[in-house]
Design an enzyme around this catalytic site. Structure first.
Site, short mmCIF file in Angstrom:
data_model
loop_
_atom_site.label_atom_id
_atom_site.label_comp_id
_atom_site.label_asym_id
_atom_site.label_seq_id
_atom_site.Cartn_x
_atom_site.Cartn_y
_atom_site.Cartn_z
N LYS A 43 0.82 -1.22 0.00
CA LYS A 43 0.00 0.00 0.00
C LYS A 43 0.85 1.27 0.00
O LYS A 43 0.32 2.36 -0.19
CB LYS A 43 -0.94 -0.02 1.19
CG LYS A 43 -1.99 -1.14 1.07
CD LYS A 43 -2.94 -1.16 2.25
CE LYS A 43 -4.08 -2.14 2.02
NZ LYS A 43 -3.66 -3.54 2.19
C1 PLP Z 1 -4.41 -4.59 1.63
C2 PLP Z 1 -3.68 -5.87 1.51
C3 PLP Z 1 -4.11 -6.88 0.62
C4 PLP Z 1 -5.39 -6.79 -0.17
O1 PLP Z 1 -5.37 -5.85 -1.20
P1 PLP Z 1 -6.72 -5.36 -1.89
O2 PLP Z 1 -6.31 -4.35 -2.88
O3 PLP Z 1 -7.56 -4.77 -0.78
O4 PLP Z 1 -7.38 -6.54 -2.49
C5 PLP Z 1 -3.33 -8.02 0.50
N1 PLP Z 1 -2.20 -8.18 1.23
C6 PLP Z 1 -1.76 -7.23 2.09
C7 PLP Z 1 -0.53 -7.49 2.88
C8 PLP Z 1 -2.48 -6.04 2.26
O5 PLP Z 1 -2.05 -5.12 3.13
#
Ligand code: PLP
Length: 430
Positions: free
Chosen positions: A107
């Site tokens: 993210k």
């Molecule tokens: C947020 C997150 C996801 C999921 O991603 P999305 O875009 O919400 O499907 C998967 N793995 C980790 C470690 C995350 O922080």
């Protein structure tokens, strides 16, 4: 570029307005009016371009003229100042490591891009924007870090007291400056409910400009399409049929991959890999979308019972179930299977995955049973040390802490405890 609301009851708007608002006034998610494919020559020569060059070409139509070329280029340079390596396990499977950013969560890219766009729009402006987010762990750290020091933007993060890991808490509470952590006496859902309440409280939203920083915000969602291009760039000379297995929670990441495909990136197939929160896996089996309460798993960033971006996926396919099913498979795996996968990945490939990546690996293997000629890239969405308890327990070795994590461990936690929505509102209006 104009954006429309998927609820279709709000006026179309600019990139800037969509980023500042987060959600449209009719509570719909914003979606770009048009996605124009890039020329074939872009993909043919992609391996000769730097990551920021690729990212600029890919994102510029979504920003339009609202951020001038030089500013957009420096936003991208700053956002992408770390690596996105592909590690090949064998002829059929690779992983794309998305955890080399400052908080070691994928993210980071979306949060950094969004923060810099807001910073740009606020440059000559006296207005203050408050970014309000609830976190169960990972989002908060990435958002806090991404927005640190951005002028005119205050970040307020709500997290459930005692329910995030020590490392995650340190990442949220030690930054200072324009970042405030509110420690809520409750669980994640309480945090989330307060944030939702704040967005519909007219007496609050008329007094301060609030926005969200989760993947409903287009500036956090769209930059994720870069990942798929960066992987393709590294693998295109070796493999013809490249598919992606994406560990999915709110389905923002996989949906961004589909936008990359619309731009012309030759992706054969998508696999949305889920833990036991299997709403989309069931949907693809039954053509019935049934949201349900989330269940807790060891890949907890994907514990989502009603994925917020799924509506964007439907829009991309014009709600054509058959067309979607042709391009997307989804599998769901238990925690036991995930633990087995962590162990298998370690023993067979000498690689330490995190539980989310392990779910992606399982999805890749499942897909290969049907399409053995594909090369499947599963996304590693977090560094294994962020889920140290599970990882060390399964593979029985001590994992070294990376620099990004060591640097926060000894810092002093600063948070403000709150009990309920009134406390939050008082704080925001103060
Ligand atoms: C947020 C997150 C996801 C999921 O991603 P999305 O875009 O919400 O499907 C998967 N793995 C980790 C470690 C995350 O922080």
């Amino acid at each position: 570029m104009k954006y429309y609301s998927l609820n279709k009851e709000a006026p179309n708007t600019t990139f800037e307005d969509a980023v500042v608002r987060g959600l449209a006034p009719d509570k719909g998610l914003y979606f770009p009016e048009k996605i124009t494919p890039l020329p074939d020559s872009f993909f043919q020569s992609i391996n000769k371009k730097s990551n920021p060059e690729i990212a600029y070409e890919a994102i510029k139509q979504f920003v339009g003229h609202e951020i001038p070329e030089t500013d957009l280029k420096s936003i991208i340079e700053e956002t992408l100042c770390f690596d996105f390596p592909v590690i090949e396990f064998n002829e059929s499977v690779s992983t794309l490591e998305l955890f080399h950013g400052p908080t070691m969560a994928f993210k980071d890219v979306g949060a950094r891009f969004m923060a810099r766009c807001l910073g740009y729009f606020n440059k000559n402006n006296s207005r203050n924007i408050t970014v309000l987010v609830a976190t169960s762990g990972d989002t908060g750290g990435a958002v806090a870090n991404g927005f640190l020091g951005v002028k005119g933007v205050n970040v307020v993060i709500l997290y459930p007291s005692g329910k995030v890991s020590d490392i995650q808490e340190k990442q949220l509470t030690t930054l200072g400056q324009n970042i405030t952590a509110l420690e809520v006496d409750g669980v994640f859902d309480d945090c989330q409910d307060m944030v939702k309440q704040a967005f519909v409280d007219d007496s609050l939203t008329s007094a301060i400009q609030l926005t969200s920083a989760n993947s409903i915000n287009i500036a956090r969602w769209l930059p994720q399409l870069f990942y798929f291009m960066f992987a393709y760039k590294q693998l295109k000379s070796k493999y013809k049929n490249i598919s992606f297995s994406v560990p999915s929670g709110n389905f923002g990441n996989v949906c961004a991959g589909m936008v990359a495909q619309k731009l012309g990136l030759p992706i054969r197939h998508f696999i949305a890999s889920n833990n036991e929160n299997n709403v989309v896996t069931n949907y693809l089996k039954t053509n019935t979308y049934l949201p349900k309460a989330s269940v807790q798993t060891i890949s907890n960033a994907m514990d989502v019972g009603n994925p917020s971006n799924f509506i964007r996926i439907k829009e991309l396919y014009d709600s054509d179930f058959k067309a979607l099913k042709k391009n997307l498979s989804s599998y769901s795996f238990s925690d036991n299977k995930t633990r087995e996968a962590l162990s298998e990945i370690y023993l067979s490939y000498n690689y330490i995955a995190d539980p989310h990546g392990a779910v992606g690996y399982l999805g890749a293997k499942e897909h290969l049973k049907h399409k053995p000629d594909d090369h499947v890239v599963f996304l590693e969405t977090a560094h294994p040390t962020k889920f140290l308890d599970v990882v060390e327990d399964v593979i029985n070795i001590k994992v070294d802490l990376p620099e990004q994590i060591k640097s926060v461990i000894d810092k002093e936690k600063k948070s403000i405890k709150i009990l309920d929505y009134n406390d939050l509102k008082t704080f925001l209006l103060d």
